[in-house]
Design an enzyme around this catalytic site. Sequence first.
Site, PDB file in Angstrom:
ATOM      1  N   GLU A  56       0.818  -1.213   0.000  1.00  6.72           N
ATOM      2  CA  GLU A  56       0.000   0.000   0.000  1.00  6.72           C
ATOM      3  C   GLU A  56       0.853   1.265   0.000  1.00  6.72           C
ATOM      4  OE1 GLU A  56      -3.544  -0.324   2.140  1.00  6.72           O
ATOM      5  OE2 GLU A  56      -3.536   1.729   2.919  1.00  6.72           O
ATOM      6  N   TYR A 112       4.130   3.389  11.979  1.00  8.32           N
ATOM      7  CA  TYR A 112       3.043   3.902  11.150  1.00  8.32           C
ATOM      8  C   TYR A 112       2.014   4.698  11.970  1.00  8.32           C
ATOM      9  CZ  TYR A 112      -0.867   3.991   7.990  1.00  8.32           C
ATOM     10  OH  TYR A 112      -1.894   4.424   7.213  1.00  8.32           O
ATOM     11  N   ASP A 150      -2.608  -3.093   2.805  1.00  7.43           N
ATOM     12  CA  ASP A 150      -3.014  -3.292   4.195  1.00  7.43           C
ATOM     13  C   ASP A 150      -4.184  -4.272   4.311  1.00  7.43           C
ATOM     14  OD1 ASP A 150      -1.080  -1.476   4.781  1.00  7.43           O
ATOM     15  OD2 ASP A 150      -2.435   0.119   5.431  1.00  7.43           O
TER      16      ASP A 150
END
Length: 607
Positions: free
Chosen positions: A7, A320, A110
């Site tokens: 992604e 993240y 994801d």
Amino acid sequence: MKVIIAEKPSVARDIAKVFGATTKREGYIEGKGYTFTWAFGHLLQLAPPQEYGFYGWNVQNLPMLPSKFKLSVRKTKTKDGVVDDPAARKQLDVIRTLFDEATEIIVATDAGREGELIFRYIYYHLKCKKPFKRLWISSQTDAAIKDGFRNLKPGTDYDTLFYSAHCRSQSDWLVGMNATQALSLASGNRAVLSLGRVQTPTLAMICARYLENKNFVPEIYYQVAIQPDKDGITFRAICDRRFKTKEEAEVVLSKVEDVASGFPDGGLILRVEAKPRKEPPPLLHDLSSLQQEGNKKKGFTADQTLALLQNLYESKLVTYPRTGSRYIGDDVFATVPDLISKFEDHKDFGKQAQLLKGAKLSKKSVNAKKVTDHHAILPTGEKPNYLTPDQQAIYDMVAGRMLEAFHQDCIKEITRIVVQSGEKFNASGTVISTPGWRAVFNDADEDKKDEENVSLPKVVKDERLPIRQKAVLEKQTKPKPLYNEASLLKALETAGKDIDDEELREAMKESGLGTPATRAAIIETLIKRAYISREKKNLVPTTTGLSVYEVVKSQRIAQAELTGSWEKRLEEIRGGASVTAFREEINAYTREITGELLKAGIPLKTS
DNA sequence: GCAAGGTC
């Protein structure tokens, strides 16, 4: 050659590293017979109205109901108007070339609904027919990646997930584009009056709270307080009863046997409770909780915190950021002791990091089942070079929270005393006996800062104390405060918790309104539309915002329940239910809301 | 000119 598509670049890099692939190319990495490429989130979006022949903003076009949706490259705004995002275009070309050469594609976007959509939109847009398999992992540790590759799933296993994602996307387009044009046109078309499944309930929450606050009529009430004295230390005790008039309170006051009235020991201790209470450490941060903390501690907007965090992420200092989970799995937990040791020389909480060395760590934030697409935000352990004060503040919130989350319980001593003097009076106090995790920041417990954090003298049951003072207190009921960014984010997260319908409530339980990645953008959109503005720390509606609210407040588009009902249907589609039926319902609702807004928007003209 | 979703 096998192509793995992630992604975003960071995930592709992590996976490539596990394979030992190191050759960096423009837009991908290769080695060991594989190529590893990536998207940048959604590269493609549903094409805008003009691509279906709906030109301009025109009542004749409404409602716009394309029979088949098209895809177009993500757009970006420049001084020459809206154009294809060059970065997206370039990356799509890279992906096209790699897919053309591929024997097999492995999908590593994801593990969730949008991740599936990001890949499928690329795949169908490129008219690719190559077979693909799905990697389904929720952490990027070496072990998780290896395990995931041993358990690749057939791509078709996720067809229904794609259908539900595609439905979500189309439904937002249909309702949002049509309602926006309808209201804007009906109001005289002087400005864009946007509406949407997420932004409109958010606006409604802000407006409703504002009006409730503004129209609140405070009620005055009276209470009675006394000050007993234990060996020279006085403390305050209050009678729970609330009185509407001062006279009623004075009746109670007159019964108090205080020193001035001639009673040397007029207060009888009826009860003393002293018990320790354990306060477990807080969970690790997800994006929303960090945005709330950034707003409370530093006054950052949700958008600013996200930008600072993105910056730290790109510098590889934190994991993240756009995560909705406050947990980590056991694999990540295994790396935590090492991570903590990296902070032993930190200027503020180095001492706490040293303290945690070899200690038994709390596992409250460890739960693989509660890790969704991403785990909670952690520092990576890389040493920061130079950070701006704002970056440092956010970095410290991440690192400090890690130390807190794995720390020991805070032990508080809670004391409650009941004193009889005419009426019964209560006093309560809290004293921290072992700070545990609270030692990291050493902040006062902000929720109960004023009243509870006081210590009370040691007294025993049946003891008699002199009452030094007594007084009637005049108090006012208070309205709920206006929303600020912190409280609004919290409200968006928990939106839907009070829906009556149990199924809808259940469908929204995990999501709330919007997603962690988009909530800051929603607030900015409402500001850009001049629906709301920031006044000090508060978010308040403008007259435009209030007029829009008046028009839509009883419509479904202004309720969080709309998201709940969609989520319920989307989950059914993921389980195999018909897509056609839902699409029909959305089309019908689009016709309905468009028609109503075209009628109802007129009053806005004059406002 | 417009949604919500993702991300540099």
